[in-house]
Scaffold this motif. Structure first.
Motif, PDB file in Angstrom:
ATOM      1  N   SER A  38       0.890  -1.306   0.135  1.00  0.00           N
ATOM      2  CA  SER A  38      -0.028   0.087  -0.038  1.00  0.00           C
ATOM      3  C   SER A  38       0.805   1.335  -0.027  1.00  0.00           C
ATOM      4  O   SER A  38       0.488   2.282  -0.742  1.00  0.00           O
ATOM      5  N   ILE A  39       1.780   1.075   0.862  1.00  0.00           N
ATOM      6  CA  ILE A  39       2.986   2.385   0.866  1.00  0.00           C
ATOM      7  C   ILE A  39       3.342   2.701  -0.534  1.00  0.00           C
ATOM      8  O   ILE A  39       3.532   3.731  -1.084  1.00  0.00           O
ATOM      9  N   ILE A  40       4.069   1.634  -0.926  1.00  0.00           N
ATOM     10  CA  ILE A  40       4.668   1.638  -2.461  1.00  0.00           C
ATOM     11  C   ILE A  40       3.621   2.172  -3.548  1.00  0.00           C
ATOM     12  O   ILE A  40       3.832   2.911  -4.190  1.00  0.00           O
ATOM     13  N   SER A  41       2.428   1.712  -3.234  1.00  0.00           N
ATOM     14  CA  SER A  41       1.314   2.231  -4.219  1.00  0.00           C
ATOM     15  C   SER A  41       1.038   3.869  -3.873  1.00  0.00           C
ATOM     16  O   SER A  41       0.900   4.468  -5.027  1.00  0.00           O
ATOM     17  N   PHE A  42       1.051   4.153  -2.759  1.00  0.00           N
ATOM     18  CA  PHE A  42       0.867   5.632  -2.476  1.00  0.00           C
ATOM     19  C   PHE A  42       1.944   6.463  -2.984  1.00  0.00           C
ATOM     20  O   PHE A  42       1.783   7.453  -3.804  1.00  0.00           O
ATOM     21  N   THR A  43       3.133   5.899  -2.559  1.00  0.00           N
ATOM     22  CA  THR A  43       4.198   6.906  -3.062  1.00  0.00           C
ATOM     23  C   THR A  43       4.482   6.717  -4.726  1.00  0.00           C
ATOM     24  O   THR A  43       5.009   8.078  -5.074  1.00  0.00           O
ATOM     25  N   SER A  44       4.144   5.659  -5.210  1.00  0.00           N
ATOM     26  CA  SER A  44       4.327   5.560  -6.528  1.00  0.00           C
ATOM     27  C   SER A  44       3.291   6.510  -7.123  1.00  0.00           C
ATOM     28  O   SER A  44       3.691   7.441  -8.124  1.00  0.00           O
ATOM     29  N   ALA A  45       1.897   6.696  -6.985  1.00  0.00           N
ATOM     30  CA  ALA A  45       1.113   7.491  -7.386  1.00  0.00           C
ATOM     31  C   ALA A  45       1.432   9.158  -6.936  1.00  0.00           C
ATOM     32  O   ALA A  45       1.248   9.884  -8.116  1.00  0.00           O
ATOM     33  N   LYS A  46       2.076   9.238  -5.837  1.00  0.00           N
ATOM     34  CA  LYS A  46       2.451  10.494  -5.575  1.00  0.00           C
ATOM     35  C   LYS A  46       3.622  10.959  -6.457  1.00  0.00           C
ATOM     36  O   LYS A  46       3.661  12.034  -7.200  1.00  0.00           O
ATOM     37  N   LYS A  47       4.493  10.221  -6.682  1.00  0.00           N
ATOM     38  CA  LYS A  47       5.677  10.347  -7.510  1.00  0.00           C
ATOM     39  C   LYS A  47       5.366  10.880  -9.089  1.00  0.00           C
ATOM     40  O   LYS A  47       5.776  11.990  -9.765  1.00  0.00           O
TER      41      LYS A  47
END
Length: 359
Positions: free
Chosen positions: A289-298
Motif C-alpha cells: 500500500s505504501i509503495i502504491s501511495f508513493t508511486s502515485a505521488k511520484k
C-alpha cells in the motif's frame, strides 16, 4: 507464472512458449501438460534454458517448470512425483537457495497425496519457497467461489491450508489483493467461478513480492497467476525495504495508512487466522500500500513538474517577445512553484518510490 495448460500438443506448445515470452515470464510453472518425457523435452526452445518435469502419460496429469535461459539458476536437487502430480527443484538463484514447485492436486480428496507432498517438500525446504499450481479447491467458500458457498471449507481446502501452515507458506495473491474477489476457473457445467490456482510463497519470498495478478484466460480454461518477485541481492544491507520517514509528517499519508489498515483487518481478521499469520500478511499488505501511495505521488508530482516546465517555456517565449511586466510576474510565480516542488524532493525525498537499495 503458474498455469494449468489443459494439455499440450504441437501447435499449443508453440503458442504457450510464445505467449510466455511475450509476457516476459522468467519462471513458468505448468500443470496438466499431458506429455511424456520425450515430449516434455520439446518445450526447451526459444527462451527456455532449463526444463524440469514429472510425466504421467500423454492423456492426463504432468507438471513442468520452465526457466529462462538468462536466469542465473543453478540446480541442486529434483524431487519428482511418480504420479505426475508435482515437481520440486532446489538450487541457487542469484546466489541464494530457493525451492520452486509446480503442483497439480487431485480433484477429489486423497490424503496420501497431501502427506506425500508435505513429506517430500519439507525434506528439501529452504527459506525461499515459491510453489504454484492448480490445487482444485477454493480455500474460502465465501470469497473463492461465485456463487459463494455457504458451507465449511472442503477436505481438500483444509488439507491444502494445513500443508501451507506446516511449511510456513502464504497465499501471495490474497495477501497482495486482500479485498478483491477474482477467480481462475469457470465451470461451464456448474455455471460457477472459483479460485483454485495459487502461488504459495514463504515469508522471506513474500517480503520480496512486488505484486501478484490473476491474468486474462486465453490459452486454457484456467487463468494464469503471475507474481513479480524481486531477486535476492548479495549485499545484506540492501535487502530490506525501508519506509521513508518523511511520509509520516504528511497528514494525507497517515490517513491513507489508517484506512488501509482498517480495510485489511476487516477482510482478514477472521476466526482461525493466527495473530502471527495476520501480522506477517499485514506487513506485506502495508508495504504494498505504501509503495502504491508513493508511486502515485511520484507520478502526480512528475506530472506537475512537467506542466510547470512547459508553462515556464511558454511564458519565457512570450516574455521575450513582449517584455510585459504581467507576463514576468506570471513567469516568476511559475518558477517559484517549480522551485518549491524540486526543493521538497531534494530535501526530503518525499514520495519517491522506496528502493531495496535505500540506505
Amino acid at each position: 507464472m503458474t498455469l494449468n495448460v489443459k494439455g499440450i500438443n504441437h501447435v499449443k506448445r508453440r503458442k504457450i512458449v510464445s505467449s510466455l515470452k511475450k509476457d516476459r515470464v522468467q519462471i513458468a510453472l505448468l500443470q496438466e501438460t499431458h506429455l511424456t518425457d520425450s515430449e516434455h523435452l520439446k518445450l526447451k526452445r526459444d527462451w527456455v534454458g532449463q526444463i524440469y518435469f514429472s510425466s504421467f502419460n500423454s492423456k492426463s496429469r504432468g507438471v513442468a517448470i520452465l526457466i529462462h535461459k538468462n536466469l542465473p539458476f543453478t540446480l541442486n536437487a529434483i524431487v519428482r512425483d511418480t504420479d505426475g502430480r508435482f515437481i520440486l527443484i532446489t538450487g541457487l538463484l542469484y546466489g541464494e537457495q530457493i525451492l520452486l514447485g509446480s503442483v497439480y492436486a487431485p480433484n477429489t480428496f486423497d490424503r496420501s497425496f497431501y502427506s506425500n507432498f508435505l513429506a517430500k517438500t519439507s525434506s528439501v525446504c529452504p527459506s525461499h519457497v515459491i510453489i504454484g499450481g492448480d490445487f482444485n479447491c477454493g480455500l474460502n467458500p465465501e470469497t473463492d467461489y461465485n456463487p459463494p458457498k455457504c458451507q465449511p471449507p472442503s477436505k481438500m481446502a483444509k488439507a491444502t491450508m494445513d500443508v501451507c501452515s506446516d511449511l510456513g507458506l502464504f497465499d501471495a495473491w490474497r495477501v497482495c489483493n486482500p479485498h478483491v474477489k477474482d477467480f481462475t476457473f469457470y465451470s461451464r457445467p456448474h455455471f460457477s467461478f472459483s479460485r483454485i490456482d495459487y502461488v504459495f510463497v514463504s515469508r522471506s519470498a513474500l517480503e520480496r513480492t512486488r505484486g501478484c495478478l490473476i491474468n486474462t484466460c486465453t490459452l486454457s480454461d484456467h487463468s494464469s497467476v503471475s507474481i513479480e518477485f524481486l531477486p535476492p541481492y548479495y549485499d545484506p544491507l540492501s535487502r530490506h525495504w525501508r519506509l521513508n520517514p518523511a511520509l509520516l509528517s504528511d497528514p494525507e499519508f497517515v490517513k491513507y495508512l489508517e484506512d488501509q489498515w482498517e480495510l485489511f483487518l476487516s477482510t482478514n481478521d477472521l476466526p482461525g487466522v493466527s495473530a502471527s499469520t495476520l501480522w506477517e500478511a499485514g506487513k506485506a499488505f502495508l508495504r504494498g500500500s505504501i509503495i502504491s501511495f508513493t508511486s502515485a505521488k511520484k507520478k502526480s508530482n512528475l506530472a506537475k513538474q512537467l506542466v510547470l516546465e512547459r508553462d515556464i517555456t511558454n511564458l519565457e517565449r512570450e516574455f521575450k517577445k513582449s517584455s510585459s511586466v504581467s507576463v514576468l510576474k506570471k513567469l516568476d510565480a511559475v518558477r517559484s512553484a517549480l522551485d518549491q516542488l524540486l526543493t521538497q524532493k531534494a530535501e526530503t525525498g518525499s514520495y519517491a518510490i522506496p528502493s531495496l537499495k535505500d540506505k
